[in-house]
Design a protein around this motif. Structure first.
Motif, PDB file in Angstrom:
ATOM      1  N   GLY A   1     -13.019 -14.264 -18.127  1.00 18.23           N
ATOM      2  CA  GLY A   1     -13.865 -14.280 -17.035  1.00 18.23           C
ATOM      3  C   GLY A   1     -13.696 -15.357 -16.059  1.00 18.23           C
ATOM      4  O   GLY A   1     -13.022 -16.345 -16.520  1.00 18.23           O
ATOM      5  N   TYR A   2     -14.304 -15.317 -14.994  1.00 10.93           N
ATOM      6  CA  TYR A   2     -14.161 -16.220 -13.905  1.00 10.93           C
ATOM      7  C   TYR A   2     -15.230 -15.985 -12.750  1.00 10.93           C
ATOM      8  O   TYR A   2     -15.722 -15.003 -12.967  1.00 10.93           O
ATOM      9  CB  TYR A   2     -12.900 -16.333 -13.055  1.00 10.93           C
ATOM     10  CG  TYR A   2     -12.357 -14.861 -12.868  1.00 10.93           C
ATOM     11  CD1 TYR A   2     -12.987 -14.287 -11.345  1.00 10.93           C
ATOM     12  CD2 TYR A   2     -11.687 -13.836 -13.523  1.00 10.93           C
ATOM     13  CE1 TYR A   2     -12.584 -12.954 -10.815  1.00 10.93           C
ATOM     14  CE2 TYR A   2     -11.279 -12.677 -13.213  1.00 10.93           C
ATOM     15  CZ  TYR A   2     -11.972 -12.222 -11.818  1.00 10.93           C
ATOM     16  OH  TYR A   2     -11.377 -10.966 -11.582  1.00 10.93           O
ATOM     17  N   VAL A   3     -15.453 -17.226 -12.007  1.00 10.75           N
ATOM     18  CA  VAL A   3     -16.794 -17.043 -11.259  1.00 10.75           C
ATOM     19  C   VAL A   3     -16.443 -16.852  -9.854  1.00 10.75           C
ATOM     20  O   VAL A   3     -15.418 -17.493  -9.366  1.00 10.75           O
ATOM     21  CB  VAL A   3     -17.612 -18.346 -11.305  1.00 10.75           C
ATOM     22  CG1 VAL A   3     -18.946 -18.142 -10.543  1.00 10.75           C
ATOM     23  CG2 VAL A   3     -18.243 -18.466 -12.857  1.00 10.75           C
ATOM     24  N   THR A   4     -16.984 -15.838  -9.159  1.00  9.80           N
ATOM     25  CA  THR A   4     -16.697 -15.746  -7.599  1.00  9.80           C
ATOM     26  C   THR A   4     -17.989 -15.948  -6.681  1.00  9.80           C
ATOM     27  O   THR A   4     -19.069 -16.330  -7.236  1.00  9.80           O
ATOM     28  CB  THR A   4     -16.229 -14.257  -7.517  1.00  9.80           C
ATOM     29  OG1 THR A   4     -17.585 -13.363  -7.616  1.00  9.80           O
ATOM     30  CG2 THR A   4     -15.110 -13.817  -8.161  1.00  9.80           C
ATOM     31  N   TYR A   5     -17.725 -16.265  -5.554  1.00 13.22           N
ATOM     32  CA  TYR A   5     -18.930 -16.512  -4.575  1.00 13.22           C
ATOM     33  C   TYR A   5     -19.218 -15.192  -3.812  1.00 13.22           C
ATOM     34  O   TYR A   5     -18.156 -14.634  -3.213  1.00 13.22           O
ATOM     35  CB  TYR A   5     -18.450 -17.578  -3.714  1.00 13.22           C
ATOM     36  CG  TYR A   5     -18.644 -19.009  -4.020  1.00 13.22           C
ATOM     37  CD1 TYR A   5     -19.146 -19.292  -5.299  1.00 13.22           C
ATOM     38  CD2 TYR A   5     -18.032 -20.139  -3.417  1.00 13.22           C
ATOM     39  CE1 TYR A   5     -19.541 -20.557  -5.694  1.00 13.22           C
ATOM     40  CE2 TYR A   5     -18.462 -21.595  -3.647  1.00 13.22           C
ATOM     41  CZ  TYR A   5     -19.000 -21.526  -4.957  1.00 13.22           C
ATOM     42  OH  TYR A   5     -19.294 -22.975  -5.265  1.00 13.22           O
ATOM     43  N   ASP A   6     -20.327 -14.810  -3.624  1.00 15.42           N
ATOM     44  CA  ASP A   6     -20.822 -13.702  -2.676  1.00 15.42           C
ATOM     45  C   ASP A   6     -21.597 -14.379  -1.722  1.00 15.42           C
ATOM     46  O   ASP A   6     -22.485 -14.900  -1.868  1.00 15.42           O
ATOM     47  CB  ASP A   6     -21.489 -12.730  -3.388  1.00 15.42           C
ATOM     48  CG  ASP A   6     -21.851 -11.381  -2.876  1.00 15.42           C
ATOM     49  OD1 ASP A   6     -21.616 -11.633  -1.525  1.00 15.42           O
ATOM     50  OD2 ASP A   6     -22.322 -10.725  -3.413  1.00 15.42           O
ATOM     51  N   GLY A   7     -21.159 -14.198  -0.547  1.00 12.72           N
ATOM     52  CA  GLY A   7     -22.061 -14.295   0.778  1.00 12.72           C
ATOM     53  C   GLY A   7     -22.913 -13.603   1.171  1.00 12.72           C
ATOM     54  O   GLY A   7     -23.554 -14.086   2.107  1.00 12.72           O
TER      55      GLY A   7
ATOM     56  N   MET B   1      -6.734 -11.059  -4.333  1.00 14.33           N
ATOM     57  CA  MET B   1      -8.146 -11.323  -4.018  1.00 14.33           C
ATOM     58  C   MET B   1      -8.380 -12.864  -3.952  1.00 14.33           C
ATOM     59  O   MET B   1      -8.001 -13.417  -5.191  1.00 14.33           O
ATOM     60  CB  MET B   1      -9.258 -10.390  -4.383  1.00 14.33           C
ATOM     61  CG  MET B   1      -9.005  -9.009  -3.939  1.00 14.33           C
ATOM     62  SD  MET B   1     -10.224  -7.768  -4.408  1.00 14.33           S
ATOM     63  CE  MET B   1     -11.719  -8.521  -3.587  1.00 14.33           C
ATOM     64  N   GLY B   2      -9.134 -13.426  -3.093  1.00 21.24           N
ATOM     65  CA  GLY B   2      -9.636 -14.883  -3.570  1.00 21.24           C
ATOM     66  C   GLY B   2     -10.960 -14.588  -4.087  1.00 21.24           C
ATOM     67  O   GLY B   2     -11.729 -13.808  -3.805  1.00 21.24           O
ATOM     68  N   ASP B   3     -11.405 -15.668  -4.946  1.00 19.81           N
ATOM     69  CA  ASP B   3     -12.551 -15.683  -5.648  1.00 19.81           C
ATOM     70  C   ASP B   3     -13.900 -15.640  -4.562  1.00 19.81           C
ATOM     71  O   ASP B   3     -14.948 -15.500  -4.994  1.00 19.81           O
ATOM     72  CB  ASP B   3     -12.442 -16.926  -6.458  1.00 19.81           C
ATOM     73  CG  ASP B   3     -11.786 -16.672  -7.739  1.00 19.81           C
ATOM     74  OD1 ASP B   3     -11.447 -15.486  -7.834  1.00 19.81           O
ATOM     75  OD2 ASP B   3     -11.673 -17.615  -8.740  1.00 19.81           O
ATOM     76  N   ASN B   4     -13.545 -16.680  -3.526  1.00 21.34           N
ATOM     77  CA  ASN B   4     -14.483 -16.811  -2.520  1.00 21.34           C
ATOM     78  C   ASN B   4     -14.484 -15.535  -1.620  1.00 21.34           C
ATOM     79  O   ASN B   4     -13.970 -15.571  -0.670  1.00 21.34           O
ATOM     80  CB  ASN B   4     -14.329 -18.148  -1.695  1.00 21.34           C
ATOM     81  CG  ASN B   4     -15.621 -18.780  -0.690  1.00 21.34           C
ATOM     82  OD1 ASN B   4     -16.360 -17.816  -0.700  1.00 21.34           O
ATOM     83  ND2 ASN B   4     -15.347 -19.873  -0.257  1.00 21.34           N
ATOM     84  N   ARG B   5     -15.020 -14.330  -1.969  1.00 21.99           N
ATOM     85  CA  ARG B   5     -14.804 -13.114  -1.513  1.00 21.99           C
ATOM     86  C   ARG B   5     -14.933 -13.114   0.162  1.00 21.99           C
ATOM     87  O   ARG B   5     -14.566 -12.130   0.563  1.00 21.99           O
ATOM     88  CB  ARG B   5     -15.574 -12.238  -2.536  1.00 21.99           C
ATOM     89  CG  ARG B   5     -15.177 -12.031  -3.707  1.00 21.99           C
ATOM     90  CD  ARG B   5     -13.842 -11.280  -3.715  1.00 21.99           C
ATOM     91  NE  ARG B   5     -13.029 -11.622  -5.138  1.00 21.99           N
ATOM     92  CZ  ARG B   5     -13.409 -10.999  -6.272  1.00 21.99           C
ATOM     93  NH1 ARG B   5     -14.405 -10.107  -6.350  1.00 21.99           N
ATOM     94  NH2 ARG B   5     -12.549 -11.324  -7.225  1.00 21.99           N
TER      95      ARG B   5
END
Length: 255
Positions: free
Chosen positions: A165-171, A193-197
């Motif tokens: 698992g990993y954490v992403t950012y959703d704006g 893909m970058g995690d800071n989507r």
């Protein structure tokens, strides 16, 4: 009366031998360091926010060269060698890799592997689908963007089929890249893909703008861990910033 003698002055030949020995030791040390850098690992500094929150501006990371074997991208200046990789294994979904940008190999970028060769990838409403199976997402609550504290983002945990698992950012909804066409990843290439989507130019955009599909032989290595981290603005030519560390980011594995 006792007569004192002056210290002996080294003969010119002795001075020359000492100088040559110093050069030899320095050259050997440089050769060992260069070999380690080419064959085993290489350090990089993170210059952008596209991989937040796993990686932030100022992180000094170590990249494993032997994780995927070696290609021309592994060597300094990307020499014009034949395509392909020597030894190693293919990247896996969820790996964080450093690579040479296909349209400009002088640039090194870092993203996460989302699609493998032959996969069908699309994004709908911010949800990533691989072969029409959604990558499971778990909202973790709102937070402030590490590199842009005035920006509020939703933390979302994604979990790959192998359990990583990993954490992403959703704006937020309706951002560019939240809804895409369906991409079929060609043989020998990857979808990144970058995690800071909502702040990442990656494989959702063509190679003229983003990454496009990433050829395997452009991969430099796998990002292993954050060795140290400096606050944005720190630089070698600014000695007063050398100790501006982000102490909580030292020796962190990259997941």
């Amino acid at each position: 009366m006792t007569q004192t003698s002056s210290p002996a002055v080294p003969a010119p030949n002795t001075l020359r031998q000492e100088f040559l020995e110093t050069l030899r030791i320095a050259g050997a040390g440089l050769a060992i360091a260069m070999t380690l850098r080419i064959v085993i690992f290489q350090p990089f500094t993170i210059p952008s926010s596209s991989m937040e929150p796993a990686l932030v501006i100022g992180d000094y990371i170590i990249v494993s060269k032997f994780a995927y074997g070696w290609s021309r991208a592994s060597l300094p200046f990307n020499p014009p060698l034949p395509d392909g990789r020597l030894l190693g294994k293919g990247a896996e979904r969820g790996d964080v890799v450093v690579f040479r940008l296909p349209r400009d190999p002088s640039q090194t970028w870092i993203k996460r592997v989302i699609g493998l060769p032959g996969d069908r990838v699309r994004v709908a409403g911010g949800q990533v689908y691989v072969n029409e199976v959604p990558i499971p997402q778990t909202p973790l609550g709102l937070t402030q963007d590490h590199d842009a504290p005035d920006r509020t983002v939703l933390q979302v945990r994604e979990r790959q089929a192998d359990g990583r698992g990993y954490v992403t950012y959703d704006g937020g909804a309706g951002q560019p890249g939240d809804d895409t066409e369906s991409y079929v990843v060609p043989a020998g290439q990857y979808f990144m893909m970058g995690d800071n989507r909502d702040n990442s130019l990656d494989s959702r955009w063509s190679g003229e703008v983003g990454v496009g599909f990433l050829p395997a032989d452009h991969i430099i290595g796998e990002a292993s861990f954050v060795l140290a981290s400096w606050k944005p603005g720190a630089a070698l030519y600014k000695p007063w910033t050398w100790l501006n560390f982000q102490w909580d980011r030292f020796a962190r594995p990259i997941r």
